[in-house]
Design a protein around this motif. Structure first.
Motif, PDB file in Angstrom:
ATOM      1  N   MET A   1       0.853  -1.185   0.000  1.00  0.00           N
ATOM      2  CA  MET A   1       0.000   0.000   0.000  1.00  0.00           C
ATOM      3  C   MET A   1       0.898   1.247   0.000  1.00  0.00           C
ATOM      4  SD  MET A   1      -2.755   1.276   2.815  1.00  0.00           S
ATOM      5  CE  MET A   1      -4.302   0.835   2.109  1.00  0.00           C
ATOM      6  N   ASN A   2       0.533   2.237  -0.797  1.00  0.00           N
ATOM      7  CA  ASN A   2       1.283   3.492  -0.866  1.00  0.00           C
ATOM      8  C   ASN A   2       0.777   4.447   0.189  1.00  0.00           C
ATOM      9  OD1 ASN A   2       2.666   2.540  -3.078  1.00  0.00           O
ATOM     10  ND2 ASN A   2       1.279   3.475  -4.546  1.00  0.00           N
ATOM     11  N   SER A   3       1.706   5.224   0.733  1.00  0.00           N
ATOM     12  CA  SER A   3       1.290   6.258   1.678  1.00  0.00           C
ATOM     13  C   SER A   3       1.763   7.604   1.155  1.00  0.00           C
ATOM     14  CB  SER A   3       1.860   6.001   3.075  1.00  0.00           C
ATOM     15  OG  SER A   3       3.276   6.051   3.037  1.00  0.00           O
ATOM     16  N   GLU A   4       0.935   8.597   1.327  1.00  0.00           N
ATOM     17  CA  GLU A   4       1.265   9.942   0.854  1.00  0.00           C
ATOM     18  C   GLU A   4       2.174  10.624   1.865  1.00  0.00           C
ATOM     19  OE1 GLU A   4      -1.088  14.056   0.246  1.00  0.00           O
ATOM     20  OE2 GLU A   4      -1.919  12.312  -0.799  1.00  0.00           O
ATOM     21  N   GLU A   5       3.233  11.220   1.359  1.00  0.00           N
ATOM     22  CA  GLU A   5       4.165  11.981   2.186  1.00  0.00           C
ATOM     23  C   GLU A   5       4.367  13.338   1.565  1.00  0.00           C
ATOM     24  OE1 GLU A   5       7.711   9.904   3.380  1.00  0.00           O
ATOM     25  OE2 GLU A   5       6.760   7.980   2.972  1.00  0.00           O
ATOM     26  N   SER A   6       5.071  14.206   2.281  1.00  0.00           N
ATOM     27  CA  SER A   6       5.342  15.563   1.780  1.00  0.00           C
ATOM     28  C   SER A   6       6.839  15.794   1.688  1.00  0.00           C
ATOM     29  CB  SER A   6       4.756  16.622   2.721  1.00  0.00           C
ATOM     30  OG  SER A   6       3.366  16.530   2.754  1.00  0.00           O
ATOM     31  N   ILE A   7       7.215  16.593   0.727  1.00  0.00           N
ATOM     32  CA  ILE A   7       8.602  17.015   0.575  1.00  0.00           C
ATOM     33  C   ILE A   7       8.576  18.482   0.159  1.00  0.00           C
ATOM     34  CG2 ILE A   7       8.758  16.318  -1.834  1.00  0.00           C
ATOM     35  CD1 ILE A   7      11.644  15.462  -1.267  1.00  0.00           C
ATOM     36  N   THR A   8       9.496  19.268   0.645  1.00  0.00           N
ATOM     37  CA  THR A   8       9.584  20.682   0.261  1.00  0.00           C
ATOM     38  C   THR A   8      10.618  20.802  -0.850  1.00  0.00           C
ATOM     39  OG1 THR A   8       9.030  21.389   2.487  1.00  0.00           O
ATOM     40  CG2 THR A   8      10.077  23.022   1.073  1.00  0.00           C
ATOM     41  N   ILE A   9      10.208  21.398  -1.953  1.00  0.00           N
ATOM     42  CA  ILE A   9      11.126  21.596  -3.071  1.00  0.00           C
ATOM     43  C   ILE A   9      11.374  23.090  -3.274  1.00  0.00           C
ATOM     44  CG2 ILE A   9      10.445  19.472  -4.229  1.00  0.00           C
ATOM     45  CD1 ILE A   9       8.841  21.262  -6.208  1.00  0.00           C
ATOM     46  N   LYS A  10      12.483  23.362  -3.922  1.00  0.00           N
ATOM     47  CA  LYS A  10      12.837  24.737  -4.261  1.00  0.00           C
ATOM     48  C   LYS A  10      13.044  24.770  -5.769  1.00  0.00           C
ATOM     49  CE  LYS A  10      17.097  26.036  -3.440  1.00  0.00           C
ATOM     50  NZ  LYS A  10      18.329  26.480  -2.774  1.00  0.00           N
ATOM     51  N   TYR A  11      12.537  25.812  -6.418  1.00  0.00           N
ATOM     52  CA  TYR A  11      12.748  25.982  -7.852  1.00  0.00           C
ATOM     53  C   TYR A  11      12.725  27.469  -8.163  1.00  0.00           C
ATOM     54  CZ  TYR A  11       7.676  26.436  -7.809  1.00  0.00           C
ATOM     55  OH  TYR A  11       6.396  26.827  -7.516  1.00  0.00           O
ATOM     56  N   TYR A  12      13.276  27.810  -9.278  1.00  0.00           N
ATOM     57  CA  TYR A  12      13.305  29.194  -9.736  1.00  0.00           C
ATOM     58  C   TYR A  12      12.427  29.326 -10.967  1.00  0.00           C
ATOM     59  CZ  TYR A  12      17.271  29.533  -6.633  1.00  0.00           C
ATOM     60  OH  TYR A  12      18.075  29.493  -5.527  1.00  0.00           O
ATOM     61  N   ALA A  13      11.733  30.436 -11.058  1.00  0.00           N
ATOM     62  CA  ALA A  13      10.909  30.726 -12.224  1.00  0.00           C
ATOM     63  C   ALA A  13      11.492  31.956 -12.905  1.00  0.00           C
ATOM     64  CB  ALA A  13       9.467  30.986 -11.817  1.00  0.00           C
ATOM     65  N   LYS A  14      11.568  31.910 -14.207  1.00  0.00           N
ATOM     66  CA  LYS A  14      12.131  33.020 -14.974  1.00  0.00           C
ATOM     67  C   LYS A  14      10.995  33.775 -15.656  1.00  0.00           C
ATOM     68  CE  LYS A  14      16.066  32.721 -17.325  1.00  0.00           C
ATOM     69  NZ  LYS A  14      17.027  32.334 -18.391  1.00  0.00           N
ATOM     70  N   PHE A  15      11.004  35.090 -15.495  1.00  0.00           N
ATOM     71  CA  PHE A  15      10.024  35.969 -16.112  1.00  0.00           C
ATOM     72  C   PHE A  15      10.760  37.044 -16.910  1.00  0.00           C
ATOM     73  CE2 PHE A  15       7.849  34.362 -12.428  1.00  0.00           C
ATOM     74  CZ  PHE A  15       6.522  34.260 -12.793  1.00  0.00           C
ATOM     75  N   GLU A  16      10.045  37.673 -17.800  1.00  0.00           N
ATOM     76  CA  GLU A  16      10.562  38.890 -18.422  1.00  0.00           C
ATOM     77  C   GLU A  16       9.448  39.914 -18.417  1.00  0.00           C
ATOM     78  OE1 GLU A  16      11.945  38.020 -22.361  1.00  0.00           O
ATOM     79  OE2 GLU A  16       9.974  38.229 -23.226  1.00  0.00           O
ATOM     80  N   LYS A  17       9.833  41.168 -18.265  1.00  0.00           N
ATOM     81  CA  LYS A  17       8.862  42.248 -18.175  1.00  0.00           C
ATOM     82  C   LYS A  17       9.492  43.509 -18.747  1.00  0.00           C
ATOM     83  CE  LYS A  17       6.139  44.853 -14.865  1.00  0.00           C
ATOM     84  NZ  LYS A  17       5.420  44.791 -13.622  1.00  0.00           N
ATOM     85  N   THR A  18       8.721  44.265 -19.480  1.00  0.00           N
ATOM     86  CA  THR A  18       9.177  45.561 -19.978  1.00  0.00           C
ATOM     87  C   THR A  18       8.829  46.607 -18.927  1.00  0.00           C
ATOM     88  OG1 THR A  18       8.783  44.878 -22.261  1.00  0.00           O
ATOM     89  CG2 THR A  18       8.933  47.254 -21.834  1.00  0.00           C
ATOM     90  N   VAL A  19       9.839  47.366 -18.504  1.00  0.00           N
ATOM     91  CA  VAL A  19       9.626  48.394 -17.486  1.00  0.00           C
ATOM     92  C   VAL A  19      10.078  49.746 -18.021  1.00  0.00           C
ATOM     93  CG1 VAL A  19       9.850  46.818 -15.524  1.00  0.00           C
ATOM     94  CG2 VAL A  19      11.867  47.968 -16.380  1.00  0.00           C
ATOM     95  N   ALA A  20       9.379  50.771 -17.615  1.00  0.00           N
ATOM     96  CA  ALA A  20       9.761  52.139 -17.988  1.00  0.00           C
ATOM     97  C   ALA A  20      10.798  52.649 -16.981  1.00  0.00           C
ATOM     98  CB  ALA A  20       8.540  53.039 -17.979  1.00  0.00           C
ATOM     99  N   TYR A  21      11.719  53.451 -17.441  1.00  0.00           N
ATOM    100  CA  TYR A  21      12.700  54.046 -16.546  1.00  0.00           C
ATOM    101  C   TYR A  21      13.103  55.402 -17.087  1.00  0.00           C
ATOM    102  CZ  TYR A  21      16.361  52.865 -19.904  1.00  0.00           C
ATOM    103  OH  TYR A  21      17.119  52.790 -21.032  1.00  0.00           O
ATOM    104  N   ILE A  22      13.628  56.210 -16.216  1.00  0.00           N
ATOM    105  CA  ILE A  22      14.144  57.526 -16.601  1.00  0.00           C
ATOM    106  C   ILE A  22      15.652  57.482 -16.423  1.00  0.00           C
ATOM    107  CG2 ILE A  22      14.207  59.983 -16.032  1.00  0.00           C
ATOM    108  CD1 ILE A  22      11.289  59.633 -15.024  1.00  0.00           C
ATOM    109  N   GLN A  23      16.378  57.742 -17.507  1.00  0.00           N
ATOM    110  CA  GLN A  23      17.830  57.763 -17.426  1.00  0.00           C
ATOM    111  C   GLN A  23      18.269  59.183 -17.120  1.00  0.00           C
ATOM    112  OE1 GLN A  23      19.758  55.828 -20.662  1.00  0.00           O
ATOM    113  NE2 GLN A  23      21.773  55.928 -19.702  1.00  0.00           N
ATOM    114  N   LYS A  24      18.982  59.319 -16.010  1.00  0.00           N
ATOM    115  CA  LYS A  24      19.458  60.641 -15.587  1.00  0.00           C
ATOM    116  C   LYS A  24      20.612  61.073 -16.486  1.00  0.00           C
ATOM    117  CE  LYS A  24      18.181  59.540 -10.858  1.00  0.00           C
ATOM    118  NZ  LYS A  24      18.646  59.223  -9.511  1.00  0.00           N
TER     119      LYS A  24
END
Length: 62
Positions: free
Chosen positions: A1-24
């Motif tokens: 019989m299988n028993s359900e267990e828990s494990i904590t995982i870590k992962y990275y997600a990559k996003f891209e976004k266009t942002v406005a900026y003011i160059q001094k």
């Protein structure tokens, strides 16, 4: 019989976004990127609505 267990995982997600900026006047692009990085640290949730690109491989979190 299988028993359900828990494990904590870590992962990275990559996003891209266009942002406005003011160059001094006389500001280099790397200085602009530093300011954007600081803003991202201070307002992380504002940067999570970009376009999803990929997940990293999951790792077991210690």
């Amino acid at each position: 019989m299988n028993s359900e267990e828990s494990i904590t995982i870590k992962y990275y997600a990559k996003f891209e976004k266009t942002v406005a900026y003011i160059q001094k006047p006389n500001e280099e692009l790397n200085q602009v990127m530093d300011r954007i990085g600081i803003d991202m640290d201070n307002h992380e949730n504002d940067y999570l609505d970009g376009t999803f690109i990929e997940f990293s491989e999951p790792e077991v979190k210690d």
